[in-house]
Every structure is written in C-alpha cells, then in structure tokens.
Design a protein around this motif. Structure first.
Motif, PDB file in Angstrom:
ATOM      1  N   ASP A  81     -87.335   4.940  -8.471  1.00  0.00           N
ATOM      2  CA  ASP A  81     -88.698   4.569  -8.857  1.00  0.00           C
ATOM      3  C   ASP A  81     -89.715   5.568  -8.327  1.00  0.00           C
ATOM      4  O   ASP A  81     -90.705   5.853  -8.994  1.00  0.00           O
ATOM      5  N   GLU A  82     -89.486   6.055  -7.110  1.00  0.00           N
ATOM      6  CA  GLU A  82     -90.403   7.003  -6.499  1.00  0.00           C
ATOM      7  C   GLU A  82     -89.629   8.019  -5.670  1.00  0.00           C
ATOM      8  O   GLU A  82     -88.599   7.692  -5.063  1.00  0.00           O
ATOM      9  N   LEU A 101     -95.041  -0.632  -3.279  1.00  0.00           N
ATOM     10  CA  LEU A 101     -93.753   0.020  -3.065  1.00  0.00           C
ATOM     11  C   LEU A 101     -92.648  -0.990  -2.766  1.00  0.00           C
ATOM     12  O   LEU A 101     -91.471  -0.730  -3.056  1.00  0.00           O
ATOM     13  N   ASN A 104     -90.249  -1.861  -5.594  1.00  0.00           N
ATOM     14  CA  ASN A 104     -89.323  -0.871  -6.133  1.00  0.00           C
ATOM     15  C   ASN A 104     -87.876  -1.211  -5.794  1.00  0.00           C
ATOM     16  O   ASN A 104     -87.601  -1.943  -4.838  1.00  0.00           O
ATOM     17  N   LYS A 105     -86.982  -0.627  -6.560  1.00  0.00           N
ATOM     18  CA  LYS A 105     -85.549  -0.832  -6.331  1.00  0.00           C
ATOM     19  C   LYS A 105     -84.940   0.311  -5.535  1.00  0.00           C
ATOM     20  O   LYS A 105     -84.167   0.091  -4.599  1.00  0.00           O
ATOM     21  N   MET A 107     -85.810   4.311  -3.763  1.00  0.00           N
ATOM     22  CA  MET A 107     -86.794   5.329  -3.412  1.00  0.00           C
ATOM     23  C   MET A 107     -86.139   6.436  -2.583  1.00  0.00           C
ATOM     24  O   MET A 107     -85.207   6.181  -1.825  1.00  0.00           O
TER      25      MET A 107
END
Length: 224
Positions: A81-82, A101, A104-105, A107
C-alpha cells in the motif's frame, strides 16, 4: 498487517519489537514486522551500500542499486500500500496520518542514513515521506520504530481496551484531559469530585471541557 523495514542497522530495531505492546501484537499474529539488512542486497565489496555524493560535499549517500534490488524483491512477493521513506524533510507524523496508515495491509519502511538516499530513490520508488519531528537523527531507524508504534497500537485487538486509542491525545485535534487514580486524596491533593460520583454524562462533559481548555492553553495551533 505486514511491515518490512529496510535498514543498514537492523540490530538497532530489534529491541522495540521484543517488548510490551509491539511484542504482544506480533505474538497474537496481528502484525508481522520483518527487518531487511540493506547490505545483503549489494554486489560491491565489503558490503558497500553508500558512496560520496556527486558535486562534492560532506557526508555519504545511500546508493540506489541495493535499495532498488531490495524493494523490487519485496514487491515481487506481494503488493504494498505504501513505501515510506523516513526523512527529516518529510511530512510531519501526526495522529491523522497514523490512523490512515493503520488501515493498510502491507508497507515498506526505508530508513535513511548518513546524508540520505540517492534522490532517484525518492523520485521513483517512494510513495510517502514521513518525519517524526523537526530535528535530525543519525538514521531513520528510531523514526521507523516510532512510526510502527503509532500504527500498531491502533490495530484491532492490540490494546486490551480498544476504546483507549480512540480517546488518546490528538484523536480529535485535542489534548487528552487530566486523569487520576487511587488514592482519592494524597497529601491534601484531591481527585476532582465530578469523577467520583458515577454520573457518566457529567464526567464526559467535564472531560470534554478539560480537553478543550488544555488544548487552548498548551497547543492552540491544534484548534486552527
């Protein structure tokens, strides 16, 4: 959630994840944290990952090749995701960012070091840049630990009382109200009477008023 941290000093990051809330979150299977030593991704002798900057100047710079190799390998295994770079000139971390954040799954966190990373890394590989404050650390490892703590504690099941995170300082752009515990009186210092009566609407009203007053006094910028 899975967090992959790329660093030249993985030993500096082990301790935060071996104690307290972060350790429990990992043991309960609520989050995975994997450390990747950037030196494992270089083809140069002596495991070199940095070099002098073009144009001269003090300080070494992390090279693009080992960073690209590490990120590319991770991205070949899963979607992210990031991809976040910890840097003093990034967006200042706040509770709103942590909340976002935490949804998210997967990172990747890239820890800066020395004078930073080759700008081409930032231009082509990074999706978000985060700073934990207007000061400079020796590297991004401590910043990564702070960021992980702010995110992981928000995951469902991490805190024993999940409502605790919802009443933290900054969640509503307000500082948290004062809190008290036993004894009711200590050396003449008494707990506010409103907290002892069991009238929860009145208690909530008092807490809201205290939060507003503390914020106006200590951090009026939050109310802008």
């Amino acid at each position: 959630m899975r967090i992959d941290i790329i660093t030249v000093l993985p030993e500096l990051l082990k301790s935060p994840f071996e104690a307290s809330i972060l350790k429990r979150a990992i043991e309960k299977g609520l989050v995975e944290v994997h450390l990747h030593n950037l030196r494992d991704y270089t083809d140069l002798s002596y495991n070199q990952v940095d070099d002098y900057q073009f144009g001269g100047g003090a300080g070494m710079v992390l090279m693009i090749a080992p960073i690209d190799k590490c990120i590319s390998q991770l991205k070949s295994e899963r979607d992210y995701d990031e991809i976040i770079y910890l840097t003093p000139d990034g967006e200042t971390l706040n509770q709103k960012t942590a909340n976002t954040l935490s949804l998210n799954k997967n990172m990747i966190l890239l820890c800066g070091h020395y004078k930073g990373v080759d700008q081409r890394v930032r231009d082509t590989l990074i999706t978000k840049e985060i700073s934990i404050g207007d000061y400079v650390l020796s590297g991004g490892e401590l910043g990564a630990a702070v960021l992980c703590d702010t995110i992981i504690r928000l995951l469902p099941g991490v805190l024993n009382d999940e409502t605790s995170a919802l009443t933290d300082t900054f969640q509503d752009n307000l500082l948290a109200p004062p809190v008290y515990t036993r004894p009711r009186e200590y050396k003449g210092l008494k707990v506010p009477k409103v907290l002892l009566g069991g009238n929860f609407p009145e208690i909530e009203k008092w807490r809201e008023e205290q939060a507003q007053a503390r914020t106006e006094k200590l951090r009026p910028d939050l109310l802008d």
